[in-house]
Design an enzyme around this catalytic site. Structure first.
Site, PDB file in Angstrom:
ATOM      1  CG  HIS A  69      13.042 -40.804  71.420  1.00  0.00           C
ATOM      2  ND1 HIS A  69      13.079 -39.483  71.980  1.00  0.00           N
ATOM      3  CD2 HIS A  69      13.498 -40.512  69.891  1.00  0.00           C
ATOM      4  CE1 HIS A  69      13.109 -38.575  71.009  1.00  0.00           C
ATOM      5  NE2 HIS A  69      13.515 -39.183  69.622  1.00  0.00           N
ATOM      6  CG  HIS A 153      20.523 -44.569  68.903  1.00  0.00           C
ATOM      7  ND1 HIS A 153      19.561 -45.070  68.072  1.00  0.00           N
ATOM      8  CD2 HIS A 153      19.913 -43.312  69.446  1.00  0.00           C
ATOM      9  CE1 HIS A 153      18.551 -44.231  68.011  1.00  0.00           C
ATOM     10  NE2 HIS A 153      18.519 -43.207  68.796  1.00  0.00           N
ATOM     11  CG  HIS A 178      19.746 -40.756  66.265  1.00  0.00           C
ATOM     12  ND1 HIS A 178      18.613 -40.634  67.117  1.00  0.00           N
ATOM     13  CD2 HIS A 178      20.236 -39.560  66.191  1.00  0.00           C
ATOM     14  CE1 HIS A 178      18.573 -39.219  67.555  1.00  0.00           C
ATOM     15  NE2 HIS A 178      19.361 -38.485  66.991  1.00  0.00           N
ATOM     16  CG  HIS A 180      14.936 -42.208  61.558  1.00  0.00           C
ATOM     17  ND1 HIS A 180      13.450 -41.988  61.931  1.00  0.00           N
ATOM     18  CD2 HIS A 180      15.440 -42.622  62.769  1.00  0.00           C
ATOM     19  CE1 HIS A 180      13.462 -42.268  63.206  1.00  0.00           C
ATOM     20  NE2 HIS A 180      14.723 -42.498  63.713  1.00  0.00           N
TER      21      HIS A 180
END
Length: 268
Positions: A69, A153, A178, A180
């Site tokens: 992102h 990531h 990434h 979470h």
């Protein structure tokens, strides 16, 4: 050398958790290097802006990493080239990619590097992360860098573990971001590299990986598109890890996951 790494900061609650707990963690753990993944730090949970970057640095980060992102907030193009402490994935494709994919530091005479990589499985197309990091490590080793930390990531556990084993003995740590959710596999690989599949997220604990749960459930039930929004209510969580690295050879000696939540209150 102690390295503190804080996982994906999500939305306003994630920023509040960093603001509240990162100074305390630094005071109690006394890390020489503090890294925070800030790719979800904006209010909408995608991207980062200059104000949030500066706040994370003010709270105690030495380097802020990103991920898929990175470009979601257009404001980043106004300042990423002006700082070496905010890094995007090294293997982004194309020429003249804004910003840098790694950061060089001198910590009390020890040459250290922080690298951001992005996986390719179930992710946007990027250049080969294995080839890109091979080139960079050759440069870093030639320049006598001892401590090397990699934020990997990526979506899949296999790609993260493969990267860690590929780099075993050549870098100090490979820690995944990434997905979470903090995994329960923190360990030192055979040649001295610390590994954790995913460090977890920092943000809303009462949602689905940071998002309001109702639209997520509805998407699973209907297979129709739903607009996901960051959860703003409930309790927060901070996920991190602490890595002890031998500054002479760069090998990790210990890695310890850290979690602060409603179920695991912070204790100094």
């Amino acid at each position: 050398m102690q390295i503190l790494f804080v996982g994906d900061v999500v939305g306003e609650m994630g920023m509040e958790m960093v603001d509240q707990y990162l100074p305390l963690l630094k005071k109690d753990l006394k890390p020489q290097l503090t890294i925070v993944n800030g790719e979800n730090a904006t209010k909408v949970g995608r991207g980062i802006n200059e104000k949030l970057f500066k706040q994370i640095m003010k709270d105690g980060a030495d380097v802020v990493t990103l991920g898929n992102h990175a470009w979601n907030n257009a404001d980043i193009f106004d300042f990423i080239d002006d700082t070496k402490k905010l890094i995007r994935p090294l293997n982004y494709p194309g020429k003249d990619v804004p910003g840098n994919g790694y950061c060089e530091l001198n910590i009390n005479g020890v040459k250290a590097a922080v690298i951001n990589l992005q996986g390719r499985i179930f992710m946007e197309e990027t250049d080969d992360p294995f080839a890109k990091i091979d080139e960079l490590i050759m440069h870093l080793k030639a320049e006598k860098f001892t401590v090397i930390f990699v934020d990997m990531h990526a979506e899949t556990t296999s790609e993260k573990k493969a990267m860690a084993m590929y780099l075993d003995g050549r870098v100090s740590a490979v820690v995944g971001t990434h997905t979470h959710v903090q995994t329960n596999d923190a360990h030192i690989l055979k040649k001295g590299t610390a590994f954790l599949t995913d460090v977890g997220m920092t943000g809303p604990d009462d949602g689905v990986i940071g998002m309001q749960y109702e639209p997520v459930i509805n998407k699973f039930l209907t297979s129709r598109p739903n607009r996901f929004e960051v959860e703003t209510n409930g309790d927060g969580i901070l996920s991190a890890c602490l890595i002890d690295v031998d500054k002479k050879d760069g090998h990790a000696k210990k890695i310890r996951p850290i979690m602060i939540s409603q179920y695991q209150p912070y204790q100094s």
